[in-house]
Design a protein around this motif. Sequence first.
Motif, PDB file in Angstrom:
ATOM      1  N   GLU A  24       0.808  -1.216   0.000  1.00 14.20           N
ATOM      2  CA  GLU A  24       0.000   0.000   0.000  1.00 14.20           C
ATOM      3  C   GLU A  24       0.847   1.273   0.000  1.00 14.20           C
ATOM      4  O   GLU A  24       0.348   2.354  -0.346  1.00 14.20           O
ATOM      5  CB  GLU A  24      -0.938   0.004   1.214  1.00 14.20           C
ATOM      6  CG  GLU A  24      -1.988  -1.092   1.211  1.00 14.20           C
ATOM      7  CD  GLU A  24      -1.422  -2.470   1.530  1.00 14.20           C
ATOM      8  OE1 GLU A  24      -2.074  -3.479   1.189  1.00 14.20           O
ATOM      9  OE2 GLU A  24      -0.304  -2.546   2.121  1.00 14.20           O
TER      10      GLU A  24
ATOM     11  N   LEU B 232      -3.781  -7.405  -9.080  1.00 18.86           N
ATOM     12  CA  LEU B 232      -4.899  -6.488  -9.343  1.00 18.86           C
ATOM     13  C   LEU B 232      -4.653  -5.135  -8.697  1.00 18.86           C
ATOM     14  O   LEU B 232      -4.874  -4.088  -9.316  1.00 18.86           O
ATOM     15  CB  LEU B 232      -6.202  -7.093  -8.835  1.00 18.86           C
ATOM     16  CG  LEU B 232      -7.460  -6.226  -9.012  1.00 18.86           C
ATOM     17  CD1 LEU B 232      -7.679  -5.926 -10.493  1.00 18.86           C
ATOM     18  CD2 LEU B 232      -8.682  -6.914  -8.421  1.00 18.86           C
ATOM     19  N   TYR B 233      -4.166  -5.141  -7.458  1.00 14.83           N
ATOM     20  CA  TYR B 233      -3.895  -3.884  -6.753  1.00 14.83           C
ATOM     21  C   TYR B 233      -2.802  -3.095  -7.473  1.00 14.83           C
ATOM     22  O   TYR B 233      -2.935  -1.885  -7.720  1.00 14.83           O
ATOM     23  CB  TYR B 233      -3.479  -4.157  -5.311  1.00 14.83           C
ATOM     24  CG  TYR B 233      -3.201  -2.896  -4.519  1.00 14.83           C
ATOM     25  CD1 TYR B 233      -4.212  -2.261  -3.792  1.00 14.83           C
ATOM     26  CD2 TYR B 233      -1.931  -2.328  -4.510  1.00 14.83           C
ATOM     27  CE1 TYR B 233      -3.960  -1.096  -3.082  1.00 14.83           C
ATOM     28  CE2 TYR B 233      -1.667  -1.157  -3.809  1.00 14.83           C
ATOM     29  CZ  TYR B 233      -2.684  -0.553  -3.093  1.00 14.83           C
ATOM     30  OH  TYR B 233      -2.432   0.613  -2.395  1.00 14.83           O
ATOM     31  N   GLY B 234      -1.698  -3.766  -7.798  1.00 21.39           N
ATOM     32  CA  GLY B 234      -0.592  -3.085  -8.457  1.00 21.39           C
ATOM     33  C   GLY B 234      -0.984  -2.514  -9.800  1.00 21.39           C
ATOM     34  O   GLY B 234      -0.616  -1.377 -10.137  1.00 21.39           O
TER      35      GLY B 234
ATOM     36  N   ALA C 179      -4.652 -11.017  -6.046  1.00 23.45           N
ATOM     37  CA  ALA C 179      -5.020  -9.768  -5.377  1.00 23.45           C
ATOM     38  C   ALA C 179      -3.891  -8.737  -5.484  1.00 23.45           C
ATOM     39  O   ALA C 179      -4.143  -7.546  -5.730  1.00 23.45           O
ATOM     40  CB  ALA C 179      -5.366 -10.029  -3.912  1.00 23.45           C
ATOM     41  N   THR C 180      -2.652  -9.186  -5.305  1.00 22.16           N
ATOM     42  CA  THR C 180      -1.503  -8.285  -5.418  1.00 22.16           C
ATOM     43  C   THR C 180      -1.395  -7.719  -6.826  1.00 22.16           C
ATOM     44  O   THR C 180      -1.163  -6.519  -7.025  1.00 22.16           O
ATOM     45  CB  THR C 180      -0.205  -9.035  -5.066  1.00 22.16           C
ATOM     46  OG1 THR C 180      -0.274  -9.488  -3.709  1.00 22.16           O
ATOM     47  CG2 THR C 180       1.012  -8.143  -5.233  1.00 22.16           C
TER      48      THR C 180
ATOM     49  N   THR D 173      -4.021  -1.669 -10.781  1.00 22.59           N
ATOM     50  CA  THR D 173      -4.970  -0.572 -10.566  1.00 22.59           C
ATOM     51  C   THR D 173      -4.264   0.712 -10.147  1.00 22.59           C
ATOM     52  O   THR D 173      -4.641   1.814 -10.555  1.00 22.59           O
ATOM     53  CB  THR D 173      -6.001  -0.964  -9.490  1.00 22.59           C
ATOM     54  OG1 THR D 173      -6.687  -2.160  -9.916  1.00 22.59           O
ATOM     55  CG2 THR D 173      -7.010   0.144  -9.269  1.00 22.59           C
ATOM     56  N   LYS D 174      -3.205   0.575  -9.353  1.00 22.04           N
ATOM     57  CA  LYS D 174      -2.441   1.735  -8.889  1.00 22.04           C
ATOM     58  C   LYS D 174      -1.406   2.208  -9.909  1.00 22.04           C
ATOM     59  O   LYS D 174      -0.730   3.221  -9.699  1.00 22.04           O
ATOM     60  CB  LYS D 174      -1.733   1.398  -7.571  1.00 22.04           C
ATOM     61  CG  LYS D 174      -2.662   1.210  -6.385  1.00 22.04           C
ATOM     62  CD  LYS D 174      -3.356   2.526  -6.020  1.00 22.04           C
ATOM     63  CE  LYS D 174      -4.205   2.376  -4.770  1.00 22.04           C
ATOM     64  NZ  LYS D 174      -4.872   3.643  -4.404  1.00 22.04           N
TER      65      LYS D 174
END
Length: 292
Positions: free
Chosen positions: A128, A154-156, A151-152, A158-159
């Motif tokens: 984060e 997707l987060y990366g 999940a990692t 998206t950011k």
Amino acid sequence: MTKIIQSLREIDPGYNTLFCDLWGCLHDGVRAFPAAVEALIRFREGGGRVVLLTNSPRPRRNVAVQLEGLGAPRECYDLIVSSGDAAQAAMASGAFGRKVYHIGPERDLGFFEDADGTPFDVERVPLEEAEGIICTGLFDDQTETPEDYRATILYGKTKGLKLLCANPDVIVDVGEQRIYCAGAIAKAYTEAGGKSYYFGKPHPPIYSLARDDLAKATGEAVEAQDILCIGDGIATDILGAMGEALDAIYITGGLAAAETATTPDAGPDAAKLHVLLEQAKLAPKFAMGFLK
């Protein structure tokens, strides 16, 4: 047409430099292959130079320690050039931010230190807080797959975090077990819409680094016609060699042993090898079951 050979003794004596892969050629992650060690020592005794060109995410000093533990003596090579070496410079430059999230096991923490053991000006932080992602492997490559990182990823993505892949290999065989590498995570990240950056084979940076390091060590430039690449990865070693216009020996007893019907006693099967190379649209100059 790819020529099947049985030994390095059969190659053109015009080659004076080998760019040799490690995993699947010199060792299997558990032990060094005695015949491969002997072949490299013999090549050096004949006046040749051996550069161990590996997609290991570890810097060369760590790779050397690993090789010693596997039973590969210093006498079988001149230099080590790793994907970790090529990727370190990009990370140290801040191209992926000064705060990064590290995907990889603790044994790869040497990636974040220079040759003297001094940490780079890069801080490992929770995802984060990260400005970029550094992937040297899976946290637990004995049990995990890229699916565990959904999940990692997707987060990366998206950011908008860039991912540095320190090892483009997707899979390797450790003894009898096939495991995923950093390249598998980077591939999944790209497929999800993220941006992955590679520094090992088949990409140019590691070949440029190998030539530069060899020139510094010997005081003379190495020409393309003098180099013979050796590797068992069709999409890394062989694709990389051909992309650099370098001749290569495809070791079929590694990742493609089943597809080419290569066993310790025989192979590769010429017809099966032809099919595999046709599918890959690649034509290395030579093929050999095992390095010897």
